[in-house]
Write a protein that holds these residues in place. Structure first.
Motif, PDB file in Angstrom:
ATOM      1  N   VAL A  12      -2.974  44.763  87.739  1.00 24.76           N
ATOM      2  CA  VAL A  12      -3.261  45.292  86.059  1.00 24.76           C
ATOM      3  C   VAL A  12      -3.799  45.657  85.886  1.00 24.76           C
ATOM      4  O   VAL A  12      -4.994  45.172  85.469  1.00 24.76           O
ATOM      5  N   GLY A  13      -3.980  47.112  85.085  1.00 26.55           N
ATOM      6  CA  GLY A  13      -4.765  47.808  84.932  1.00 26.55           C
ATOM      7  C   GLY A  13      -5.711  48.398  86.461  1.00 26.55           C
ATOM      8  O   GLY A  13      -6.054  47.987  87.236  1.00 26.55           O
ATOM      9  N   ALA A  14      -5.796  49.787  85.990  1.00 21.25           N
ATOM     10  CA  ALA A  14      -6.470  50.994  86.529  1.00 21.25           C
ATOM     11  C   ALA A  14      -7.702  51.280  86.441  1.00 21.25           C
ATOM     12  O   ALA A  14      -8.027  52.848  86.803  1.00 21.25           O
ATOM     13  N   GLY A  15      -8.528  51.119  86.056  1.00 24.33           N
ATOM     14  CA  GLY A  15      -9.569  51.367  85.523  1.00 24.33           C
ATOM     15  C   GLY A  15     -10.650  50.839  86.617  1.00 24.33           C
ATOM     16  O   GLY A  15     -10.512  50.901  87.554  1.00 24.33           O
ATOM     17  N   VAL A  16     -12.219  50.489  86.278  1.00 24.50           N
ATOM     18  CA  VAL A  16     -13.473  50.858  87.295  1.00 24.50           C
ATOM     19  C   VAL A  16     -12.947  49.594  87.852  1.00 24.50           C
ATOM     20  O   VAL A  16     -12.369  49.580  89.076  1.00 24.50           O
ATOM     21  N   ALA A  17     -12.801  48.425  87.260  1.00 23.16           N
ATOM     22  CA  ALA A  17     -12.599  46.948  88.431  1.00 23.16           C
ATOM     23  C   ALA A  17     -10.955  47.003  88.891  1.00 23.16           C
ATOM     24  O   ALA A  17     -11.275  46.381  90.476  1.00 23.16           O
ATOM     25  N   GLY A  18      -9.906  47.296  88.219  1.00 21.79           N
ATOM     26  CA  GLY A  18      -8.527  47.202  89.019  1.00 21.79           C
ATOM     27  C   GLY A  18      -8.657  48.007  89.690  1.00 21.79           C
ATOM     28  O   GLY A  18      -8.342  48.009  91.377  1.00 21.79           O
ATOM     29  N   LEU A  34       0.049  48.983  91.939  1.00 21.06           N
ATOM     30  CA  LEU A  34      -1.120  48.280  90.577  1.00 21.06           C
ATOM     31  C   LEU A  34      -0.896  49.866  89.725  1.00 21.06           C
ATOM     32  O   LEU A  34      -0.094  50.098  89.568  1.00 21.06           O
ATOM     33  N   ILE A  35      -0.671  48.540  88.433  1.00 20.75           N
ATOM     34  CA  ILE A  35       0.026  49.280  87.331  1.00 20.75           C
ATOM     35  C   ILE A  35      -0.814  49.214  86.430  1.00 20.75           C
ATOM     36  O   ILE A  35      -1.588  48.655  85.301  1.00 20.75           O
ATOM     37  N   GLU A  36      -0.768  50.223  85.520  1.00 20.94           N
ATOM     38  CA  GLU A  36      -1.782  51.452  85.031  1.00 20.94           C
ATOM     39  C   GLU A  36      -0.941  51.391  83.414  1.00 20.94           C
ATOM     40  O   GLU A  36      -0.092  52.668  83.957  1.00 20.94           O
ATOM     41  N   ARG A  37      -1.570  51.489  82.297  1.00 16.91           N
ATOM     42  CA  ARG A  37      -0.412  51.804  81.006  1.00 16.91           C
ATOM     43  C   ARG A  37      -0.188  53.551  81.042  1.00 16.91           C
ATOM     44  O   ARG A  37       0.029  53.647  79.859  1.00 16.91           O
ATOM     45  N   ASN A  38      -1.815  54.151  81.260  1.00 18.33           N
ATOM     46  CA  ASN A  38      -2.570  55.199  81.153  1.00 18.33           C
ATOM     47  C   ASN A  38      -2.922  55.755  81.767  1.00 18.33           C
ATOM     48  O   ASN A  38      -3.926  55.285  82.495  1.00 18.33           O
ATOM     49  N   LEU A  39      -1.922  56.896  82.535  1.00 12.78           N
ATOM     50  CA  LEU A  39      -2.728  57.360  83.877  1.00 12.78           C
ATOM     51  C   LEU A  39      -3.723  58.674  83.151  1.00 12.78           C
ATOM     52  O   LEU A  39      -4.120  59.536  84.370  1.00 12.78           O
ATOM     53  N   SER A  40      -3.333  59.129  82.169  1.00 19.90           N
ATOM     54  CA  SER A  40      -4.531  59.932  81.586  1.00 19.90           C
ATOM     55  C   SER A  40      -5.625  60.378  81.723  1.00 19.90           C
ATOM     56  O   SER A  40      -6.094  58.646  82.071  1.00 19.90           O
ATOM     57  N   GLU A  41      -6.375  60.646  81.535  1.00 23.55           N
ATOM     58  CA  GLU A  41      -7.709  61.049  81.754  1.00 23.55           C
ATOM     59  C   GLU A  41      -8.657  60.048  80.412  1.00 23.55           C
ATOM     60  O   GLU A  41      -8.220  60.850  79.681  1.00 23.55           O
ATOM     61  N   PRO A  42      -9.451  59.159  81.024  1.00 17.33           N
ATOM     62  CA  PRO A  42     -10.493  58.115  79.553  1.00 17.33           C
ATOM     63  C   PRO A  42     -11.146  59.204  79.066  1.00 17.33           C
ATOM     64  O   PRO A  42     -11.796  60.130  79.237  1.00 17.33           O
ATOM     65  N   ASN A  43     -10.977  59.027  77.700  1.00 17.59           N
ATOM     66  CA  ASN A  43     -11.994  59.872  76.525  1.00 17.59           C
ATOM     67  C   ASN A  43     -13.115  58.858  75.949  1.00 17.59           C
ATOM     68  O   ASN A  43     -11.845  57.970  75.238  1.00 17.59           O
ATOM     69  N   ARG A  44     -13.855  58.050  76.327  1.00 20.98           N
ATOM     70  CA  ARG A  44     -14.671  56.869  75.838  1.00 20.98           C
ATOM     71  C   ARG A  44     -16.039  57.659  75.008  1.00 20.98           C
ATOM     72  O   ARG A  44     -16.271  58.698  76.308  1.00 20.98           O
TER      73      ARG A  44
END
Length: 316
Positions: A12-18, A34-44
């Motif tokens: 659950v989660g496709a950030g750096v760790a997932g 792999l399930i990710e809630r938001n596949l758009s490019e992150p803006n952090r």
């Protein structure tokens, strides 16, 4: 409710760790959902630094080649690349422009956009997850092992740990167009009423992060309080080489804030599920160590899991 069948592992989660973990387990031959809630490019405004120790873990995971280019200046504009960008010199701070979810299309990884709403528990064991797609359709996916890597805003923490969240400060973030006094390194300023970090995020841009400790009322951006605060309280402690660029950035008004939480947790030892990364225990973003620690944990977890992979595949 649609049944998606059984995999070896659900992440659950496709950030750096997932995404790095999905790549790693898929390369080892496991069927990964792999399930990710938001596949758009992150803006952090945080989570962009990878310390050299983290880059060494990328090498151990076989991810060091996931770079935008291999020239002498591998940092490229963050707006034009979806790939992982690193500096070659191990003495330098490494800059990550975006998450490594670009690597999960390989091997046996199936990536899907959806929000995991709950874990499926049967007789004290986690059997999988329930999730909802953007269209509102509900699905169930099953696996003998579910790994939760969906970050500090995880809605699953309550299932697997006794969460404790203490907000300790805010980050005020802005982008400056300038060169740093010490190029290719994070520059830390400790002199003055607050702590500030400056580090490159592209070949022309520098991220400035300002720590605003609590207790205290964060100046409002919408009410026009933030710009005067930055100019009168923060600007006097800015190094002379960066002062003009800082003022210009404040005048542009592209200022963002985010809360910084201290998130220790006491995990519940429930068979079938594991927490990794910020979902379990978020570290202060000012250390720049979150991704390094997450990648280190993935290497450890992969090594511990390898002797058990036959049991996973037999169960699935």
């Amino acid at each position: 409710m649609v049944d998606k069948g059984t995999q070896d592992v659900i992440i659950v989660g496709a950030g750096v760790a997932g995404s790095a973990l999905a790549h790693t387990l898929g390369k080892d031959g496991l069927q990964v959902h792999l399930i990710e809630r938001n596949l758009s490019e992150p803006n952090r405004i945080a989570g962009e630094l990878l310390q050299p120790g983290g880059y060494h873990k990328l090498i151990e995971l076989g991810l060091q080649g996931k770079q935008a280019n291999s020239t002498n200046n591998p940092i490229v504009d963050r707006r034009s690349s979806n790939l992982l960008n690193v500096l070659d010199d191990e003495d330098d701070v490494v800059v990550v422009v975006n998450d490594v979810d670009v690597v999960v299309d390989e091997f046996f990884v199936k990536m899907e956009q959806g929000t995991v709403t709950s874990l499926i528990e049967e007789r004290g064991t986690i059997k999988g997850v329930e999730y909802k797609t953007q269209t509102g359709q509900l699905f169930r996916s099953y696996a003998p092992l579910t790994i939760v890597c969906d970050g500090c805003f995880s809605n699953l923490r309550r299932f697997l740990c006794k969460p404790k969240v203490d907000m300790i400060s805010y980050f005020i973030g802005l982008i400056m167009e300038c060169e740093l006094p010490y190029p290719n390194h994070a520059n830390l300023v400790l002199d003055g009423p607050t702590i500030m970090w400056f580090y490159p995020i592209s070949s022309t841009e520098v991220r400035c992060l300002i720590d605003f400790p609590t207790p205290g009322t964060l100046p409002s951006i919408s009410n026009g309080e933030m710009a005067p605060y930055l100019k009168t309280v923060v600007a006097p402690q800015i190094p002379p080489e960066l002062y003009n660029a800082f003022i210009l950035s404040v005048d542009k008004g592209e200022i963002r804030t985010m809360p910084i939480n201290l998130m220790p947790a006491t995990p519940y030892l429930i068979p079938g599920a594991v927490f990794l990364g910020d979902a379990l225990n978020m570290r202060h973003a000012g250390t720049g160590s979150e991704m390094m620690v997450a990648l280190h944990d993935i290497v450890l977890f992969r090594n511990l899991l390898r002797p058990l992979q036959k049991q996973l595949t037999d169960t699935a």
